[in-house]
Write a protein that holds these residues in place. Structure first.
Motif, short mmCIF file in Angstrom:
data_model
loop_
_atom_site.label_atom_id
_atom_site.label_comp_id
_atom_site.label_asym_id
_atom_site.label_seq_id
_atom_site.Cartn_x
_atom_site.Cartn_y
_atom_site.Cartn_z
N GLN A 107 -12.92 1.29 -4.07
CA GLN A 107 -13.25 2.21 -3.07
C GLN A 107 -12.26 3.46 -3.15
O GLN A 107 -12.21 4.45 -3.52
CB GLN A 107 -13.85 2.12 -2.02
N CYS A 108 -11.11 2.95 -2.73
CA CYS A 108 -9.94 3.85 -2.27
C CYS A 108 -9.26 4.11 -3.67
O CYS A 108 -9.10 5.37 -3.54
CB CYS A 108 -8.87 2.91 -1.74
N LEU A 141 -2.94 6.23 0.63
CA LEU A 141 -1.72 5.67 -0.07
C LEU A 141 -1.61 4.15 0.22
O LEU A 141 -0.66 3.61 -0.74
CB LEU A 141 -0.45 6.31 0.67
N ASP A 142 -1.95 3.61 1.45
CA ASP A 142 -1.71 2.12 1.39
C ASP A 142 -2.75 1.50 2.32
O ASP A 142 -3.54 2.28 2.78
CB ASP A 142 -0.44 1.94 2.44
N VAL A 143 -2.79 0.14 1.87
CA VAL A 143 -4.04 -0.56 2.61
C VAL A 143 -3.25 -1.94 3.07
O VAL A 143 -2.52 -2.47 2.29
CB VAL A 143 -5.25 -0.78 1.85
N ILE A 144 -3.56 -2.41 4.43
CA ILE A 144 -2.92 -3.62 4.80
C ILE A 144 -4.30 -4.55 5.09
O ILE A 144 -4.88 -4.06 5.93
CB ILE A 144 -1.93 -3.46 6.17
N ASP A 145 -4.19 -5.68 4.59
CA ASP A 145 -5.54 -6.51 4.79
C ASP A 145 -5.12 -7.30 6.06
O ASP A 145 -4.13 -7.76 6.18
CB ASP A 145 -5.53 -7.60 3.50
N ILE A 146 -5.85 -7.18 7.00
CA ILE A 146 -5.83 -7.92 8.26
C ILE A 146 -6.79 -9.02 8.35
O ILE A 146 -7.68 -9.22 8.38
CB ILE A 146 -6.36 -6.96 9.54
N MET A 174 -0.33 2.21 -8.28
CA MET A 174 -1.16 3.16 -8.85
C MET A 174 -0.74 4.64 -8.05
O MET A 174 -0.84 5.52 -8.52
CB MET A 174 -2.67 2.76 -8.55
N ASN A 175 -0.84 4.36 -6.72
CA ASN A 175 -0.88 5.56 -5.69
C ASN A 175 0.56 6.24 -5.84
O ASN A 175 0.80 7.54 -5.91
CB ASN A 175 -0.95 5.01 -4.27
N PHE A 176 1.56 5.65 -6.43
CA PHE A 176 2.95 6.18 -6.44
C PHE A 176 2.78 7.14 -7.73
O PHE A 176 3.18 8.08 -7.69
CB PHE A 176 3.90 5.23 -6.62
N SER A 181 -11.10 -6.51 8.15
CA SER A 181 -10.52 -5.30 8.56
C SER A 181 -9.31 -4.88 8.00
O SER A 181 -8.93 -5.76 7.32
CB SER A 181 -9.88 -5.71 10.21
N PHE A 182 -9.15 -3.80 7.73
CA PHE A 182 -8.09 -3.26 6.90
C PHE A 182 -7.49 -2.21 7.68
O PHE A 182 -7.95 -1.51 8.70
CB PHE A 182 -8.56 -2.30 5.55
N CYS A 183 -5.96 -1.95 7.51
CA CYS A 183 -5.05 -0.90 8.22
C CYS A 183 -4.81 0.07 6.94
O CYS A 183 -4.35 -0.44 5.96
CB CYS A 183 -3.87 -1.36 8.87
N THR A 184 -5.48 1.38 7.30
CA THR A 184 -4.99 2.25 5.99
C THR A 184 -4.04 3.40 6.50
O THR A 184 -4.02 3.59 7.70
CB THR A 184 -6.34 2.68 5.71
N LEU A 185 -3.45 3.99 5.51
CA LEU A 185 -2.56 5.15 5.71
C LEU A 185 -3.20 6.17 4.69
O LEU A 185 -3.23 5.97 3.73
CB LEU A 185 -1.26 4.66 5.23
N ASP A 186 -3.26 7.48 5.25
CA ASP A 186 -3.90 8.58 4.39
C ASP A 186 -3.03 9.97 4.41
O ASP A 186 -2.43 9.99 5.76
CB ASP A 186 -5.24 8.74 4.96
#
Length: 396
Positions: free
Chosen positions: A326-327, A161-166, A98-100, A147-152
């Motif tokens: 949400q994102c 643009l991206d979410v990593i599930d920790i 979707m983000n692409f 916890s999530f690692c996000t890239l904006d």
């Protein structure tokens, strides 16, 4: 350029459809073969929950039922049963696709973008042994959460643009950085400077950023070596700012520590960067100013919370899906903001209006025109409005 017919089409366009089209196109949810409802029925409740005042599946479903007593509306339990067997990585993969598309529709490919990488914790108040729940920094009365690692993208344009599930006890910093930049490359993002908070100030992250030849500014942590360097500087030069080269004891690349003395707080504010230091005076002004860009990500979290679905579920896939929703709506909001003036509150209200129309009239889709066409029409309207305004202001 859009025609007059396109202009008329915008009147029938639905802002819910902007979100709905993306959800459906990339299969953000997979329903079981035995499902008694269609995907749009589930999306109606999920989007209503994300934009409704009470922000829960139960209240969203009950609200739609009360307004449409003669219609079949899926319950919260039904939705949880449908999504519990979904795959988390499939959900995140759909989100990235979707983000692409959003990135391309916003025409951001040929621009250099600064980015922010961050960890985001969502507090959990149930059993700490629930799958996917881990220890977090104490937040809102809980030391456990998701916890999530996000890239904006930060700066003029804002997108998550991206979410990593920790989901493990240990954070593999090097793998996070490598994965995020691989996906940035795949999307076609031209990266300027990466901004990260103190948790990323470690050898694994800085080594990986150096390997990838990425410019970075990271809020730095103090230690004995840095404190000793600062004390020696103060003895000779007093409470003044300083730049010095630093390397972790365990090895790795050398980089600069920018120590800026804050007269009000009477202490040093530290940054780690691999940017070339032309002078202390220049860095003293530019580095803190640049790092303030990272605050956009904090503002972004506050906006995302406007679209939060409250839940006590133990389902890891549901909790990831709700954060991704949400994102997505946050990204849709920023996509629309690139061509029109709209707030999170206005978007929520408009989506809710559209959901009620869809449910009331039994519409399985509100996509009267594709998102890409809608965006082009809005962009054209905005340019035309500005042209008319400029003409009026310059006309004597």
């Amino acid at each position: 350029m859009p025609t007059k017919n396109d202009s008329m089409a915008i009147d029938t366009a639905s802002l819910m459809a902007v979100s709905s089209e993306l959800f459906r196109k990339y299969d953000i949810i997979t329903l079981p073969e035995s499902a008694n409802y269609e995907c749009q029925d589930i999306l109606n409740v999920l989007l209503h929950a994300s934009t409704f005042s009470t922000n829960s599946l139960e209240s969203a479903s009950n609200d739609l039922k009360s307004k449409n007593p003669d219609l079949r509306i899926p319950s919260a339990d039904t939705i949880f049963n449908y999504i519990k067997d979904n795959n988390i990585e499939d959900t995140l993969s759909a989100f990235r696709k979707m983000n692409f598309e959003i990135f391309k529709m916003m025409k951001l490919e040929n621009t250099v973008h600064d980015i922010a990488i961050d960890f985001h914790d969502v507090p959990f108040y149930g059993d700490k042994n629930t799958p996917g729940i881990r220890g977090i920094k104490p937040k809102n009365g809980s030391s456990w959460g998701k916890s999530f690692c996000t890239l904006d993208i930060i700066g003029t344009s804002h997108l998550t643009l991206d979410v990593i599930d920790i989901n493990s006890l240990n954070k593999n910093y090097s793998l996070f950085i490598e994965s995020l930049f691989e996906r940035l490359k795949a999307i076609g993002v031209k990266t300027g400077t990466s901004y990260l908070d103190k948790e990323f100030c470690n050898r694994a992250v800085i080594s990986k950023l150096d390997e990838l030849k990425v410019n970075f500014v990271i809020a730095a942590k103090s230690n004995q070596v840095i404190n000793r360097e600062l004390k020696n500087h103060q003895k000779e030069w007093g409470n003044t700012s300083v730049i010095f080269e630093y390397q972790f004891k365990q090895g790795g690349p050398s980089f600069n520590i920018v120590a800026i003395y804050d007269d009000k707080k009477e202490k040093y504010i530290l940054f780690a960067t691999n940017k070339e230091a032309e002078s202390t005076e220049k860095f003293e002004k530019t580095i803190p100013q640049e790092y303030r860009k990272r605050w956009n990500i904090e503002t972004g979290y506050r906006v995302k919370n406007d679209f939060k679905i409250r839940t006590c579920t133990k389902s890891p896939v549901a909790r990831v899906l709700f954060f991704v929703i949400q994102c997505i709506i946050y990204n849709v909001l920023n996509m629309l903001k690139s061509v029109i003036e709209i707030t999170a509150y206005e978007l929520k209200s408009l989506i809710n209006e559209d959901i009620n129309k869809a449910v009331r009239y039994g519409l399985k889709s509100l996509n009267f025109i594709p998102v890409k066409v809608l965006l082009e029409c809005l962009r054209w309207f905005n340019e035309e409005r500005n042209r008319v305004l400029r003409t009026r202001l310059t006309t004597i």
